[in-house]
Enzyme design. Sequence first.
Site, short mmCIF file in Angstrom:
data_model
loop_
_atom_site.label_atom_id
_atom_site.label_comp_id
_atom_site.label_asym_id
_atom_site.label_seq_id
_atom_site.Cartn_x
_atom_site.Cartn_y
_atom_site.Cartn_z
N ASN A 8 0.82 29.95 36.38
CA ASN A 8 1.28 31.18 35.74
C ASN A 8 0.54 32.35 36.39
OD1 ASN A 8 2.00 33.27 34.06
ND2 ASN A 8 0.83 32.53 32.29
N TRP A 9 1.26 33.07 37.22
CA TRP A 9 0.61 34.14 37.97
C TRP A 9 0.54 35.46 37.18
CZ3 TRP A 9 2.84 33.27 43.63
CH2 TRP A 9 2.24 32.10 44.13
N HIS A 94 4.35 33.23 25.39
CA HIS A 94 2.95 33.16 25.81
C HIS A 94 2.13 34.03 24.85
CE1 HIS A 94 -0.67 33.81 28.18
NE2 HIS A 94 -0.33 32.75 28.88
N GLU A 96 -0.03 36.15 25.34
CA GLU A 96 -0.14 37.55 25.75
C GLU A 96 1.10 38.33 25.32
OE1 GLU A 96 -1.03 36.81 29.88
OE2 GLU A 96 -3.01 36.09 29.32
N GLU A 166 -2.05 26.36 24.10
CA GLU A 166 -2.95 27.31 24.74
C GLU A 166 -3.77 28.02 23.67
OE1 GLU A 166 -1.79 28.48 28.96
OE2 GLU A 166 -0.85 29.90 27.61
N GLY A 172 -8.25 32.88 29.86
CA GLY A 172 -8.90 33.89 30.69
C GLY A 172 -10.36 34.15 30.32
N SER A 212 -8.24 28.47 30.71
CA SER A 212 -9.41 28.30 31.59
C SER A 212 -9.45 26.95 32.30
CB SER A 212 -10.70 28.55 30.80
OG SER A 212 -10.75 29.90 30.37
N GLY A 233 -3.64 29.69 34.67
CA GLY A 233 -3.52 31.12 34.95
C GLY A 233 -4.37 31.50 36.15
N GLY A 234 -5.53 32.08 35.89
CA GLY A 234 -6.39 32.62 36.94
C GLY A 234 -6.61 31.71 38.14
P1 PGA Z 1 -6.12 31.07 32.29
O1 PGA Z 1 -4.67 31.42 31.68
O2 PGA Z 1 -5.98 29.79 33.07
O3 PGA Z 1 -6.45 32.24 33.19
O4 PGA Z 1 -7.05 30.92 31.15
C1 PGA Z 1 -3.82 30.41 31.21
C2 PGA Z 1 -2.54 31.03 30.70
O5 PGA Z 1 -2.57 32.16 30.19
O6 PGA Z 1 -1.46 30.43 30.80
#
Ligand code: PGA
Length: 251
Positions: A8-9, A94, A96, A166, A172, A212, A233-234
């Site tokens: 997931n960019w 998600h 976010e 998640e 993050g 993470s 993500g990251g």
């Molecule tokens: P992260 O994000 O790996 O940077 O914690 C995961 C995500 O939001 O899908």
Amino acid sequence: MTPLIIANWKMHATIDETVKLLTEIRFSLNNPDGVEVVFAPPFTALYSAHIALQETNFKLAAQDLFWELEGPYTGEIAGSFLKDVGCHYVIVAHSERRRSFGETDEIANKKVRAALTQDLIPILCIGETDAERKSNQTMEVLQKQLKRDLQEIAMSDLKNFVVAYEPVWAIGTGNNATVEQVEEVHSFIRNTLAKMYDAPTASRIRIIYGGSVKGDNAFSLLHTKNVDGLLVGGASLIPEQFIKICQSKES
Ligand code: PGA
């Protein structure tokens, strides 16, 4: 079940950066066996990613969709447009989006339906906040999200469904959930789905973990019971990290 690893960019990567990242990852991974690898770049880079991934086993996901089929919805993207640029999957709700864009469970439900109508596989994200975990509400919160987000979704629609656990506090932050926490929650999700539908349906749904995930914790997470993949993500923007994650099933 083939484990699913999703990159997931988020709101990172121009077209040039997308193609560069995909080229680097693709050369090192070279159509990996035993894992299904999916990239979710921003909308603007999806078509270029589709071209860059032609004749490979890698698949594409969008990060979101709108629930209407078409019409006067300035700025929104319909599921059919995502199919048009080669997406197989779409991330829905998600955290976010829930947190920063006010997406409710009702909206998540509409988006899941829209994805299914367009033959896109939804990756439905659920998860508790830090405060909810600390006040022992984790399971209650997850159960509520599942029930509301899947309201009136038929069992036959869940043949190719993905639930991403998640925990909001793990996204993050560098604080991934422990293997014990993940195992406990994933088996709770599986049991809840079995009660809502039936055991065979629940066993076919891929339950993946996100929050993470890095090169050095992917192995233990991927080898945890009831973990059918990872949402990254990251670390998915760093080719050597992401490659290591994708190779963790065999290592
Ligand atoms: P992260 O994000 O790996 O940077 O914690 C995961 C995500 O939001 O899908």
